[in-house]
Motif scaffolding. Structure first.
Motif, PDB file in Angstrom:
ATOM      1  N   ALA A  60       0.834  -1.102  -0.312  1.00 34.80           N
ATOM      2  CA  ALA A  60      -0.184  -0.139  -0.092  1.00 34.80           C
ATOM      3  C   ALA A  60       1.432   1.201   0.262  1.00 34.80           C
ATOM      4  N   HIS A  61       2.262   0.685   0.925  1.00 35.34           N
ATOM      5  CA  HIS A  61       3.238   2.236   0.890  1.00 35.34           C
ATOM      6  C   HIS A  61       4.237   2.094   0.791  1.00 35.34           C
ATOM      7  N   LYS A  62       5.502   2.383   0.048  1.00 35.68           N
ATOM      8  CA  LYS A  62       6.156   2.412  -0.132  1.00 35.68           C
ATOM      9  C   LYS A  62       7.045   3.641  -0.530  1.00 35.68           C
ATOM     10  N   PHE A  63       8.496   3.109   0.196  1.00 35.82           N
ATOM     11  CA  PHE A  63       9.825   4.618   0.501  1.00 35.82           C
ATOM     12  C   PHE A  63      10.823   3.814   0.091  1.00 35.82           C
ATOM     13  N   PHE A  64      11.931   5.194  -0.106  1.00 37.41           N
ATOM     14  CA  PHE A  64      12.730   4.906  -0.646  1.00 37.41           C
ATOM     15  C   PHE A  64      13.903   5.972  -0.246  1.00 37.41           C
ATOM     16  N   LEU A  65      14.543   5.041   0.884  1.00 40.23           N
ATOM     17  CA  LEU A  65      15.066   6.297   1.705  1.00 40.23           C
ATOM     18  C   LEU A  65      16.324   6.501   0.764  1.00 40.23           C
ATOM     19  N   THR A  66      17.364   7.242   0.691  1.00 40.10           N
ATOM     20  CA  THR A  66      18.636   7.911   0.426  1.00 40.10           C
ATOM     21  C   THR A  66      19.251   9.209   1.175  1.00 40.10           C
ATOM     22  N   ALA A  67      20.651   8.888   1.201  1.00 46.15           N
ATOM     23  CA  ALA A  67      21.583   9.966   1.359  1.00 46.15           C
ATOM     24  C   ALA A  67      22.883   9.856   0.817  1.00 46.15           C
ATOM     25  N   SER A  68      23.323  10.758   1.117  1.00 52.29           N
ATOM     26  CA  SER A  68      24.854  11.366   0.655  1.00 52.29           C
ATOM     27  C   SER A  68      25.997  10.004   0.530  1.00 52.29           C
ATOM     28  N   ALA A  69      26.900   9.378   0.355  1.00 51.96           N
ATOM     29  CA  ALA A  69      27.716   8.763   0.277  1.00 51.96           C
ATOM     30  C   ALA A  69      28.452   8.552   1.917  1.00 51.96           C
ATOM     31  N   VAL A 124      19.508  -8.602 -11.855  1.00 50.72           N
ATOM     32  CA  VAL A 124      18.108  -8.440 -11.086  1.00 50.72           C
ATOM     33  C   VAL A 124      18.317  -8.725  -9.791  1.00 50.72           C
ATOM     34  N   ALA A 125      16.861  -7.784  -9.362  1.00 57.39           N
ATOM     35  CA  ALA A 125      16.377  -7.130  -8.628  1.00 57.39           C
ATOM     36  C   ALA A 125      17.380  -6.118  -8.212  1.00 57.39           C
ATOM     37  N   PRO A 126      17.609  -5.014  -9.177  1.00 59.59           N
ATOM     38  CA  PRO A 126      18.592  -4.285  -8.735  1.00 59.59           C
ATOM     39  C   PRO A 126      17.942  -3.119  -7.983  1.00 59.59           C
ATOM     40  N   LEU A 127      18.562  -2.594  -7.110  1.00 62.56           N
ATOM     41  CA  LEU A 127      18.403  -1.600  -5.793  1.00 62.56           C
ATOM     42  C   LEU A 127      17.966   0.084  -6.970  1.00 62.56           C
ATOM     43  N   LYS A 128      16.874  -0.019  -6.456  1.00 56.93           N
ATOM     44  CA  LYS A 128      16.091   1.137  -7.579  1.00 56.93           C
ATOM     45  C   LYS A 128      14.857   1.388  -7.038  1.00 56.93           C
ATOM     46  N   PRO A 129      14.329   2.903  -6.710  1.00 62.92           N
ATOM     47  CA  PRO A 129      13.181   3.111  -5.919  1.00 62.92           C
ATOM     48  C   PRO A 129      11.831   2.151  -6.627  1.00 62.92           C
ATOM     49  N   ALA A 130      10.986   2.134  -6.522  1.00 65.20           N
ATOM     50  CA  ALA A 130       9.704   0.969  -7.410  1.00 65.20           C
ATOM     51  C   ALA A 130       8.800   2.522  -7.457  1.00 65.20           C
ATOM     52  N   GLU A 131       8.115   2.141  -8.663  1.00 65.95           N
ATOM     53  CA  GLU A 131       7.465   3.136  -9.014  1.00 65.95           C
ATOM     54  C   GLU A 131       6.217   3.434  -7.776  1.00 65.95           C
ATOM     55  N   GLY A 132       6.152   4.586  -7.824  1.00 60.76           N
ATOM     56  CA  GLY A 132       5.456   5.570  -7.679  1.00 60.76           C
ATOM     57  C   GLY A 132       5.439   5.890  -5.253  1.00 60.76           C
ATOM     58  N   ALA A 133       7.133   5.287  -5.289  1.00 61.30           N
ATOM     59  CA  ALA A 133       7.142   5.109  -4.075  1.00 61.30           C
ATOM     60  C   ALA A 133       8.013   6.750  -3.564  1.00 61.30           C
ATOM     61  N   VAL A 134       7.832   7.001  -2.139  1.00 59.73           N
ATOM     62  CA  VAL A 134       8.044   7.764  -2.294  1.00 59.73           C
ATOM     63  C   VAL A 134       9.544   8.348  -1.775  1.00 59.73           C
ATOM     64  N   VAL A 135      10.258   9.057  -2.550  1.00 58.48           N
ATOM     65  CA  VAL A 135      11.761   8.963  -2.342  1.00 58.48           C
ATOM     66  C   VAL A 135      12.031   9.902  -1.158  1.00 58.48           C
ATOM     67  N   ILE A 136      13.157   9.794  -0.318  1.00 56.24           N
ATOM     68  CA  ILE A 136      13.241  11.365   1.298  1.00 56.24           C
ATOM     69  C   ILE A 136      14.689  10.860   1.674  1.00 56.24           C
ATOM     70  N   ASP A 137      15.161  11.796   0.863  1.00 55.85           N
ATOM     71  CA  ASP A 137      16.512  12.055   1.064  1.00 55.85           C
ATOM     72  C   ASP A 137      16.865  11.854   2.593  1.00 55.85           C
ATOM     73  N   THR A 138      17.805  11.717   2.968  1.00 55.33           N
ATOM     74  CA  THR A 138      17.480  11.543   4.523  1.00 55.33           C
ATOM     75  C   THR A 138      18.671  12.262   5.374  1.00 55.33           C
ATOM     76  N   THR A 139      19.301  12.687   4.605  1.00 59.06           N
ATOM     77  CA  THR A 139      21.187  13.528   4.045  1.00 59.06           C
ATOM     78  C   THR A 139      20.844  14.871   5.611  1.00 59.06           C
TER      79      THR A 139
END
Ligand code: C5P
Length: 226
Positions: free
Chosen positions: A146-155, A194-209
């Motif tokens: 129902a809800h998809k999130f993708f978290l990122t931050a600078s390396a 196979v199953a590479p790391l990437k945001p799912a379609e419709g995922a809410v992307v949050i940059d946590t830096t």
């Protein structure tokens, strides 16, 4: 009992050090839902294969290991960190090292290993709901979440967080080496076919830096319970 497909799932994917482990745990606690730490499964397979002396590039042998390994999560009696038992042995400490992370990433490129872990992951979907933490939770394992999130931050920030986590757990690490290892692992996770790391379609992307944990949790709840 509710049909598994009727049980709500919230997926939180992202690279290591993006904060997804901590955020997933806090969100699951607040919702009173179960938690799936899928990275721990890949770490456990890599670890079990190593214990059996299997060459991690031997796809057939690693797959057999993934099909037979017994992985159990055990709540700590004192409310502390969940323990991970691999073939009956408490491997929690071994699994958190960057060596175990690298081994996990190496075996995670093998399609039949990923396949061997699908049913196990689906089995976590039980009422009242599931928070699933990983790399492919929203794209492959629970595409109907129902809800998809993708978290990122600078390396640099991700390396600093992992450095602090490992130091706090008493492990000896060097920041520059750790940053190189994390970058190599993320590159492998993102570029595998196979199953590479990437945001799912419709995922809410949050940059946590530079973002405090509580702020990230609030951002998640702003979407889940507007
Ligand atoms: O999240 P964690 O750092 O514990 O994951 C370890 C490794 O396991 C990742 O670098 C990735 O290669 C693999 N993994 C995966 N799919 C998942 C979770 C983890 O391929 N859903």
């Amino acid at each position: 009992m509710a049909h598994p497909a009727a049980v709500p799932v919230l997926t939180i994917d992202g690279p290591s050090g993006s904060g997804k482990g901590t955020i997933s745990r806090l969100v699951a606690e607040r919702l009173g839902w179960r938690l799936l730490d899928s990275g721990a499964l890949y770490r456990a397979v890599g670890y079990a294969a190593g214990e059996e002396g299997i060459d991690l590039s031997d796809a057939e042998a690693v797959t057999r290991c993934a099909q037979t390994v017994k992985i159990r999560f055990q709540a700590s009696p004192d409310g502390g960190e969940t323990r991970v038992l691999v073939n009956g042995h408490d491997a929690t400490d071994e699994l958190r090292t960057e060596t175990a992370g690298a081994a996990a990433s190496a075996i995670a490129v093998i399609p039949s290993v990923r396949q061997a872990l699908v049913d196990l992951q689906h089995g976590f979907r039980k009422a009242p709901g599931l928070v699933a933490d990983g790399r492919d939770m929203g794209t492959v394992i629970f595409p109907d979440a129902a809800h998809k999130f993708f978290l990122t931050a600078s390396a640099a920030e991700r390396a600093k967080r992992r450095y602090k986590q490992l130091k706090d757990k008493g492990l000896s690490v060097t920041l520059t080496i750790l940053q190189r290892e994390i970058e190599a692992r993320d590159e492998r996770d993102a570029s595998r076919p196979v199953a590479p790391l990437k945001p799912a379609e419709g995922a809410v992307v949050i940059d946590t830096t530079g973002m405090p944990i509580e702020t990230v949790v609030e951002k998640v709840f702003a979407v889940v319970r507007p």
